[in-house]
Structures are given as structure tokens and as C-alpha cells.
Scaffold this active site. Structure first.
Site, PDB file in Angstrom:
ATOM      1  N   CYS A  12      32.156  62.783  65.530  1.00 29.28           N
ATOM      2  CA  CYS A  12      31.434  61.956  64.287  1.00 29.28           C
ATOM      3  C   CYS A  12      32.549  61.228  63.541  1.00 29.28           C
ATOM      4  O   CYS A  12      33.621  60.852  64.247  1.00 29.28           O
ATOM      5  CB  CYS A  12      30.828  62.954  63.305  1.00 29.28           C
ATOM      6  SG  CYS A  12      31.954  63.972  62.384  1.00 29.28           S
ATOM      7  N   CYS A  17      31.723  67.014  58.607  1.00 32.55           N
ATOM      8  CA  CYS A  17      30.241  67.519  58.322  1.00 32.55           C
ATOM      9  C   CYS A  17      29.614  67.754  59.663  1.00 32.55           C
ATOM     10  O   CYS A  17      29.368  68.835  60.062  1.00 32.55           O
ATOM     11  CB  CYS A  17      29.390  66.404  57.551  1.00 32.55           C
ATOM     12  SG  CYS A  17      29.933  65.999  56.233  1.00 32.55           S
ATOM     13  N   ARG A  18      29.203  66.730  60.453  1.00 31.76           N
ATOM     14  CA  ARG A  18      28.165  66.952  61.702  1.00 31.76           C
ATOM     15  C   ARG A  18      28.978  67.525  62.989  1.00 31.76           C
ATOM     16  O   ARG A  18      28.370  68.266  63.633  1.00 31.76           O
ATOM     17  CB  ARG A  18      27.667  65.571  62.050  1.00 31.76           C
ATOM     18  CG  ARG A  18      26.654  65.000  60.840  1.00 31.76           C
ATOM     19  CD  ARG A  18      26.175  63.486  61.168  1.00 31.76           C
ATOM     20  NE  ARG A  18      27.714  62.709  60.902  1.00 31.76           N
ATOM     21  CZ  ARG A  18      27.777  61.440  61.343  1.00 31.76           C
ATOM     22  NH1 ARG A  18      26.546  60.734  61.678  1.00 31.76           N
ATOM     23  NH2 ARG A  18      28.694  60.891  61.100  1.00 31.76           N
ATOM     24  N   ASP A 124      24.028  61.142  58.510  1.00 31.79           N
ATOM     25  CA  ASP A 124      25.007  61.850  57.960  1.00 31.79           C
ATOM     26  C   ASP A 124      24.973  62.462  56.597  1.00 31.79           C
ATOM     27  O   ASP A 124      24.403  61.717  55.637  1.00 31.79           O
ATOM     28  CB  ASP A 124      26.032  60.517  57.630  1.00 31.79           C
ATOM     29  CG  ASP A 124      27.413  60.858  57.370  1.00 31.79           C
ATOM     30  OD1 ASP A 124      27.755  62.083  57.081  1.00 31.79           O
ATOM     31  OD2 ASP A 124      28.501  60.110  57.689  1.00 31.79           O
TER      32      ASP A 124
END
Ligand code: 4NP
Length: 156
Positions: A12, A17-18, A124
Site C-alpha cells: 500500500c 493501514c491496509r 485508504d
């Protein structure tokens, strides 16, 4: 390339986060199928800004809610130039990440795996804070991805 293990790298933008979420979910699914010994699973970010940091609290929280604690010890790393020779599958979270990777090789999109899905990008959550929605997309994508890899690699 490690010939013994199937390398899967999730990418990412910031690797907080992802893609750490996808790494943890995919690792969990692989464990459920008893295939841990067959895989090398990592995640990384296109950008350098968060290198060395732990995953975002929103990612940690949603993973804990779903008993996928494989995120412990994870620190953000930036993509390396040997990405496509070190990993068999390079999986981008969105089309922007995918195009940022173009100079190194052709990554596929996680949500390409959701056959009838209209959403192609994992949004996101760094800005939207919609970690639960993102988790559901990541879970669906990872499940289909594992099905595809098992089929391609002849795994039970
Ligand atoms: P990620 O989210 O790519 O899913 O880890 C982001 C993390 C950090 C930033 C952007 C997106 N940032 O701009 O610092």
C-alpha cells in the site's frame, strides 16, 4: 527467490493501514488451512514516511476484534527494488499503488479477486477512518486470492 515457500507481498502507500491488515488476514487464512509452512507473507509501502512504525491503531483494533493478532511485532518497511524477484505474488491495494510499482514490475490488485465486485481500490482508511469497511474488503480479497494461489500452486 525462496523455492520452498510461496512469496506473497502486499503493498500500500504507507504500510501502516491496509497492507499490514492484508498481511495479517492472509496469514490467518493460511494458518486456518494448515499451510503456514508453505508461505512467506510480508507487506510494505511505496513511501518511506512510516518506516519502522507499528501499524495504525485502527488496523490493530479491527484485527483484534476479529482475533487476527498476527500483526504483533510488525514494523513498516518500504518496498525494495528486488520485490518482483523475491516474491511470487505482489498484490497492490489500489490502482495508485499499482502504477507506482510499474517501474519494478506488474502487481495485481487485491480486489481483482472479487469476481463480481465493482470496487477495485481498497480505500485508504488513513483519511476516512473506515477500518471496519476496509477490513471486510480485505478479508474477501484475501480469501479469493488464497483460493487462486492454492489452485495455481496445486495446494490442497
Ligand atoms: P496505508 O495508509 O497506505 O494504507 O498504510 C496511509 C498511511 C499513511 C499515509 C497515507 C496512507 N500518509 O500520507 O502518511
Amino acid at each position: 527467490m525462496n523455492k520452498d515457500k510461496i512469496g506473497v507481498m502486499f503493498v500500500c502507500l504507507g504500510n501502516i493501514c491496509r497492507s499490514p491488515m492484508a498481511e495479517a488476514v492472509f496469514t490467518h487464512l493460511v494458518e486456518e488451512r494448515g499451510l503456514s509452512e508453505r508461505f512467506k507473507i510480508q507487506s510494505s509501502g511505496v513511501g518511506p514516511w512510516h518506516v519502522g512504525e507499528r501499524p495504525h491503531p485502527g488496523t490493530i483494533q479491527v484485527l483484534r476484534q476479529h482475533d487476527m493478532a498476527a500483526i504483533n511485532g510488525k514494523r513498516a518497511q518500504q518496498i525494495k527494488s528486488d520485490l518482483f524477484t523475491s516474491f511470487d505474488y505482489v498484490i497492490a491495494m489500489d490502482t495508485s499503488n499499482q502504477s507506482d510499482l510499474k517501474r519494478l514490475g506488474n502487481a495485481t490488485l487485491l480486489l481483482d479477486e472479487i469476481v463480481d465486485g465493482e470496487v477495485k481500490d481498497v480505500p485508504d482508511p488513513y483519511y476516512e477512518r473506515n477500518f471496519n469497511y476496509v477490513f471486510e474488503l480485505v478479508k474477501q480479497g484475501c480469501s479469493k486470492l488464497l483460493d487462486r494461489i492454492c489452485q495455481e500452486q496445486g495446494l490442497g
